[in-house]
Design a protein around this motif. Structure first.
Motif, PDB file in Angstrom:
ATOM      1  N   THR A   1      -5.012  -3.206  -1.724  1.00  0.00           N
ATOM      2  CA  THR A   1      -3.682  -3.240  -2.323  1.00  0.00           C
ATOM      3  C   THR A   1      -3.638  -2.182  -3.413  1.00  0.00           C
ATOM      4  O   THR A   1      -4.380  -2.269  -4.396  1.00  0.00           O
ATOM      5  CB  THR A   1      -3.374  -4.624  -2.932  1.00  0.00           C
ATOM      6  N   GLY A   2      -2.810  -1.179  -3.211  1.00  0.00           N
ATOM      7  CA  GLY A   2      -2.731  -0.101  -4.197  1.00  0.00           C
ATOM      8  C   GLY A   2      -2.456   1.226  -3.530  1.00  0.00           C
ATOM      9  O   GLY A   2      -1.696   1.312  -2.551  1.00  0.00           O
TER      10      GLY A   2
ATOM     11  N   ARG B   1       0.843  -1.199   0.000  1.00  0.00           N
ATOM     12  CA  ARG B   1       0.000   0.000   0.000  1.00  0.00           C
ATOM     13  C   ARG B   1       0.879   1.249   0.000  1.00  0.00           C
ATOM     14  O   ARG B   1       1.863   1.322   0.749  1.00  0.00           O
ATOM     15  CB  ARG B   1      -0.918   0.029   1.222  1.00  0.00           C
ATOM     16  N   VAL B   2       0.507   2.212  -0.826  1.00  0.00           N
ATOM     17  CA  VAL B   2       1.158   3.519  -0.836  1.00  0.00           C
ATOM     18  C   VAL B   2       0.108   4.554  -0.453  1.00  0.00           C
ATOM     19  O   VAL B   2      -0.980   4.596  -1.038  1.00  0.00           O
ATOM     20  CB  VAL B   2       1.755   3.850  -2.218  1.00  0.00           C
TER      21      VAL B   2
ATOM     22  N   LEU C   1       8.736  13.836   1.196  1.00  0.00           N
ATOM     23  CA  LEU C   1       9.116  13.003   2.329  1.00  0.00           C
ATOM     24  C   LEU C   1       8.533  11.610   2.111  1.00  0.00           C
ATOM     25  O   LEU C   1       7.337  11.475   1.842  1.00  0.00           O
ATOM     26  CB  LEU C   1       8.584  13.603   3.635  1.00  0.00           C
ATOM     27  N   VAL C   2       9.371  10.579   2.223  1.00  0.00           N
ATOM     28  CA  VAL C   2       8.972   9.210   1.916  1.00  0.00           C
ATOM     29  C   VAL C   2       9.350   8.320   3.103  1.00  0.00           C
ATOM     30  O   VAL C   2      10.528   8.179   3.435  1.00  0.00           O
ATOM     31  CB  VAL C   2       9.675   8.716   0.631  1.00  0.00           C
ATOM     32  N   TYR C   3       8.335   7.723   3.726  1.00  0.00           N
ATOM     33  CA  TYR C   3       8.573   7.015   4.993  1.00  0.00           C
ATOM     34  C   TYR C   3       7.897   5.650   5.011  1.00  0.00           C
ATOM     35  O   TYR C   3       6.775   5.482   4.535  1.00  0.00           O
ATOM     36  CB  TYR C   3       8.035   7.841   6.165  1.00  0.00           C
TER      37      TYR C   3
ATOM     38  N   MET D   1       0.763   2.136  10.306  1.00  0.00           N
ATOM     39  CA  MET D   1       1.598   1.644   9.215  1.00  0.00           C
ATOM     40  C   MET D   1       2.323   0.366   9.604  1.00  0.00           C
ATOM     41  O   MET D   1       2.772   0.204  10.735  1.00  0.00           O
ATOM     42  CB  MET D   1       2.604   2.725   8.799  1.00  0.00           C
ATOM     43  N   THR D   2       2.419  -0.538   8.644  1.00  0.00           N
ATOM     44  CA  THR D   2       3.241  -1.740   8.789  1.00  0.00           C
ATOM     45  C   THR D   2       4.386  -1.666   7.784  1.00  0.00           C
ATOM     46  O   THR D   2       4.493  -0.708   7.008  1.00  0.00           O
ATOM     47  CB  THR D   2       2.417  -3.007   8.526  1.00  0.00           C
ATOM     48  N   ASN D   3       5.209  -2.684   7.775  1.00  0.00           N
ATOM     49  CA  ASN D   3       6.316  -2.718   6.816  1.00  0.00           C
ATOM     50  C   ASN D   3       5.843  -2.807   5.370  1.00  0.00           C
ATOM     51  O   ASN D   3       6.629  -2.628   4.441  1.00  0.00           O
ATOM     52  CB  ASN D   3       7.250  -3.880   7.127  1.00  0.00           C
ATOM     53  N   ASP D   4       4.549  -3.088   5.185  1.00  0.00           N
ATOM     54  CA  ASP D   4       3.988  -3.146   3.830  1.00  0.00           C
ATOM     55  C   ASP D   4       3.433  -1.804   3.366  1.00  0.00           C
ATOM     56  O   ASP D   4       2.884  -1.706   2.267  1.00  0.00           O
ATOM     57  CB  ASP D   4       2.864  -4.192   3.767  1.00  0.00           C
TER      58      ASP D   4
END
Length: 392
Positions: free
Chosen positions: A275-276, A6-7, A347-349, A316-319
């Motif tokens: 998912t997406g 997921r983004v 910023l990307v986290y 948030m998870t690692n996914d």
């Protein structure tokens, strides 16, 4: 690195981070939305954005530089020839716009107004930049008495038509807006959106209804969102995202009424299984504070937004990958009411990152869209370079 399931993309509408190299070509000089708001505030209190590395991009008063930023950070320069909402968002999703949408800071030309009057048999009143609620208070009584259409604009590329639902039935209002959409698609108008703004109530107590309808341009080409949707991925549009892309590439649309409601809707979306891409626009920064040249209100809105970020981090998870950016500037300390040509923060986290680091300066917003495409393995846009491989 494996890709993300997921983004979550947050566009802080109009939160630029300093004058772009070509700002003078847009009649913008010494503009800096983030920096000037912080100066007027005497320093911004945004500890969560600070932890991501906001002041590592460009030092902002009150926001400390992080010794160990959690996010990858840089700034992006707009390549397209415009500084409006649609141009910025379309470029984020992989397009390049070489003809800017037009704004009409002094109202619309007589020729256009005459065509609307001739077509509808109704006079036009207003025809100036205005707040939607204020112009209804100002002209609503005259509209109710005469049946004239209230037409107004803003610093965006938009023509808005306000009408009382008992005076101009919704069907007629929508038909008028469809006509206006047809005649303003191309030069010399090139308008981004036509908006029906119906209202109800009595003089002194008018209230806009939920029957607003936007007539936007379709994006001039396929975007990353189209590729995601066609590839079987979810594209959840939060806030005005669906309007900006005229529904193209959207699998689910969720309306919002404010920045805080937008953060609520993002939080609720993160509780769902998908998912997406979830894609949120926070419009209050621009509409309520940038255009109205209110740096103190803008500062408070930024701090309120920052206070909501821990809730997002916690879900948030690692996914999950969180991307925070903007679509243009709107320096509330600058003259006029127009947007300003600026860099935007990036910023990307993800919790999976052991620590963040600086990314290369991006020469187009489309690098963001290319990265999203790369992550989900769909066709890359014509413009933009993915930085996915740099996220380690």
């Amino acid at each position: 690195m494996s890709t993300f399931k997921r983004v979550h993309l947050i566009v802080m509408d109009s939160v630029g981070i300093g004058e772009a190299p070509d700002a003078a070509e847009f009649d913008d000089y010494d503009v800096d939305t983030f920096g000037h708001i912080a100066r007027e505030r005497g320093g911004l209190n945004m500890p969560n954005m600070a932890s991501l590395g906001l002041s590592n991009i460009k030092e902002i008063e009150g926001i400390p530089v992080s010794d160990s930023p959690k996010a990858y950070y840089t700034k992006m320069q707009e390549a397209s020839r415009g500084k409006d909402t649609m141009t910025g968002h379309w470029e984020i999703m992989g397009l390049y716009i070489d003809t800017p949408f037009r704004v009409f800071e002094n109202g619309f030309p007589d020729e256009l107004i005459q065509r609307i009057e001739e077509k509808t048999g109704r006079k036009v009143i207003g025809n100036k930049p205005a707040s939607g609620t204020e112009i209804i208070d100002e002209l609503g009584e005259e509209h109710v008495k005469t049946g004239a259409l209230i037409i107004y604009t803003s610093a965006d590329s938009v023509l808005q038509i306000a009408a009382h639902e008992d005076v101009v039935p919704l069907k007629e209002l929508y038909e008028i807006c469809e006509f206006c959409r047809e005649i303003t698609l191309d030069d010399p108008y090139m308008l981004g959106r036509i908006i029906a703004r119906p209202f109800v109530g009595e003089v002194g107590n008018f209230k806009r209804t939920a029957n607003r309808h936007d007539y936007a341009l379709k994006p001039f080409g396929r975007t990353v969102m189209n590729e995601l949707k066609d590839g079987g991925f979810d594209v959840i549009a939060l806030g005005k995202i669906a309007d900006i892309y005229d529904g193209e590439g959207v699998t689910k649309s969720v309306r919002t009424v404010s920045n805080m409601d937008g953060m609520d809707k993002l939080s609720e979306t993160m509780d769902e299984e998908f998912t997406g891409l979830s894609f949120l626009n926070l419009v209050d920064f621009d509409a309520l504070f940038g255009h109205r040249r209110d740096p103190q209100g803008y500062a408070q809105a930024l701090e309120d937004y920052d206070a909501r970020l821990p809730e997002i981090f916690d879900k948030m998870t690692n996914d999950d990958l969180l991307i925070i950016t903007a679509d243009h500037g709107n320096d509330p300390t600058y003259r006029g009411t127009d947007h300003t040509r600026e860099y935007v923060p990036l910023l990307v986290y993800s919790p999976r990152f052991s620590k963040g680091k600086q990314l290369e300066l991006r020469s187009t917003f489309a690098d963001l869209g290319a990265t999203v495409s790369d992550n989900f393995g769909v066709k890359l846009p014509e413009y933009g370079t993915s930085f996915l491989k740099d996220l380690k």
